[in-house]
Design an enzyme around this catalytic site. Structure first.
Site, mmCIF file in Angstrom:
data_model
loop_
_atom_site.group_PDB
_atom_site.id
_atom_site.type_symbol
_atom_site.label_atom_id
_atom_site.label_comp_id
_atom_site.label_asym_id
_atom_site.label_seq_id
_atom_site.Cartn_x
_atom_site.Cartn_y
_atom_site.Cartn_z
ATOM 1 N N LYS A 21 0.827 -1.209 0.000
ATOM 2 C CA LYS A 21 0.000 0.000 0.000
ATOM 3 C C LYS A 21 0.860 1.257 0.000
ATOM 4 C CE LYS A 21 -3.745 -2.460 2.310
ATOM 5 N NZ LYS A 21 -4.409 -2.785 3.586
ATOM 6 N N GLN A 72 -4.588 -1.463 9.755
ATOM 7 C CA GLN A 72 -4.399 -2.758 9.119
ATOM 8 C C GLN A 72 -4.966 -3.873 9.999
ATOM 9 O OE1 GLN A 72 -3.198 -3.363 5.989
ATOM 10 N NE2 GLN A 72 -3.804 -5.473 6.358
ATOM 11 N N ASP A 127 -11.254 2.848 4.315
ATOM 12 C CA ASP A 127 -11.467 1.398 4.266
ATOM 13 C C ASP A 127 -12.947 1.047 4.187
ATOM 14 O OD1 ASP A 127 -9.435 -0.409 3.953
ATOM 15 O OD2 ASP A 127 -8.866 -0.483 6.065
#
Length: 352
Positions: free
Chosen positions: A114, A158, A181
């Site tokens: 990422k 994460q 997200d």
């Protein structure tokens, strides 16, 4: 007024998420139905120990491989252009903050990919790494800082987090307009409701639908089966397909005869996280298969001693499915690209 409303909402939501199963049951003690959280049993999939006999068809289906790398690259080229225009217009670029807890190897790999993608597209990235034994307070303190940082337009925690941490509490601390997200309850709720538009859609489901559309697959009116019901992929995937007017069935670890249900699907989204769970016999000839799963399987012939496989037995699906995504090189690059898109959109809401 906006700040007061936001604080009131956060306070109310914070109190709500601290309710225990017992608390919820007390509120509705006149009913016999149990609290929903008490129904959330572990998803313990039991894959077949022996492969089913091969299925023979009158004519073999030609299977098109949907290349996620190629499609992701096309989209990233446009992101680079948009970021460049933004920098020229306002002198600023989108910013993404990533919080990584612990030393889990696959999480480190995902985060590294990422960060690399941000660098390649001109998006600013900030990585904060915390030890496995960190406290919720430490993470929340960092999230509050990023919430107030005007150079940060997207925040990503994460997953998965270590078991001693309250994942819901932590994710809910991310400000709604920075929830790139797409995990905030309001984003998921707006995704579920017709006539509502979430600020962000979860990256993997968003990438799967983009793959389907760009591959020329019609979604409206089709029977779709989503295998798996995680908050990260399965649930938002089902909701998103419904918003695209598919008729959606969910297969999970407690589903009776999942093979029979899956075989009726025109579109199969496999997101259980069980290597080679879906065999060729599960698929209707001509079905379109999107394989979200990525699991390492020992293989001494490979450079690192393992290879990555999906939830679908790829070799058996070839010749049955009309189209399929490979693992790796299918959904993975699209997930990261959708994260970049969401971060760009978050910045556009501020600058443009």
């Amino acid at each position: 007024m906006l700040m007061i409303a936001r604080k009131a909402l956060a306070s109310a939501h914070s109190k709500a998420i601290r309710l225990t199963t017992r608390d919820v049951h007390c509120f509705s003690s006149i009913l016999v139905s149990p609290p929903l959280v008490s129904l959330d049993l572990p998803e313990n999939w039991i894959p077949y120990s022996d492969p089913p006999p091969p299925v023979s068809f009158e004519t073999e289906q030609k299977t098109v491989v949907i290349d996620g790398n190629v499609i992701a690259e096309e989209i990233r080229t446009k992101i680079i252009s948009e970021v460049g225009k933004m920098k020229k217009a306002v002198g600023k670029v989108p910013g993404l903050a990533v919080v990584l807890v612990g030393q889990q190897r696959d999480s480190q790999t995902y985060v590294r990919n990422k960060i690399k993608a941000c660098e390649e597209t001109g998006i600013k990235s900030v990585l904060t790494e915390l030890p496995e034994d960190c406290t919720e307070g430490q993470i929340i303190s960092i999230l509050k800082k990023f919430n107030e940082d005007t150079s940060i337009h997207g925040i990503l925690v994460q997953l998965p987090l270590p078991q001693h941490l309250d994942e819901s509490k932590i994710l809910n601390m991310v400000r709604l307009e920075k929830d790139v997200d797409g995990f905030h309850p309001l984003n998921v709720g707006n995704l579920a409701m017709r006539g509502r538009e979430p600020l962000f859609v979860s990256c993997t489901p968003k990438g799967c639908v983009e793959l389907l559309i760009r591959a020329g697959v019609k979604i409206a009116g089709k029977n779709a089966v989503v295998i798996g019901r995680s908050n990260i992929v399965g649930l938002p995937m089902s909701l998103l397909l419904q918003r695209h007017d598919a008729t959606v069935s969910t297969v999970h670890a407690f589903t009776k005869d999942p093979e029979h249900i899956t075989r009726k699907a025109d579109i199969v989204i496999a997101a259980a996280g069980i290597p080679s769970l879906v065999r060729g016999s599960w698929l209707k000839p001509g079905a379109v298969v999107i394989d979200v799963g990525t699991s390492p399987v020992e293989d001494s012939s490979c450079e690192f001693g393992y290879r990555l496989v999906g939830d679908v037995c790829y070799e058996e699906a070839l010749g049955v499915a009309s189209a399929i995504t490979p693992v790796p090189g299918g959904v993975g690059p699209m997930t990261i690209t959708m994260l970049l898109c969401n971060t760009l959109d978050a910045a556009k809401r501020i600058f443009l």
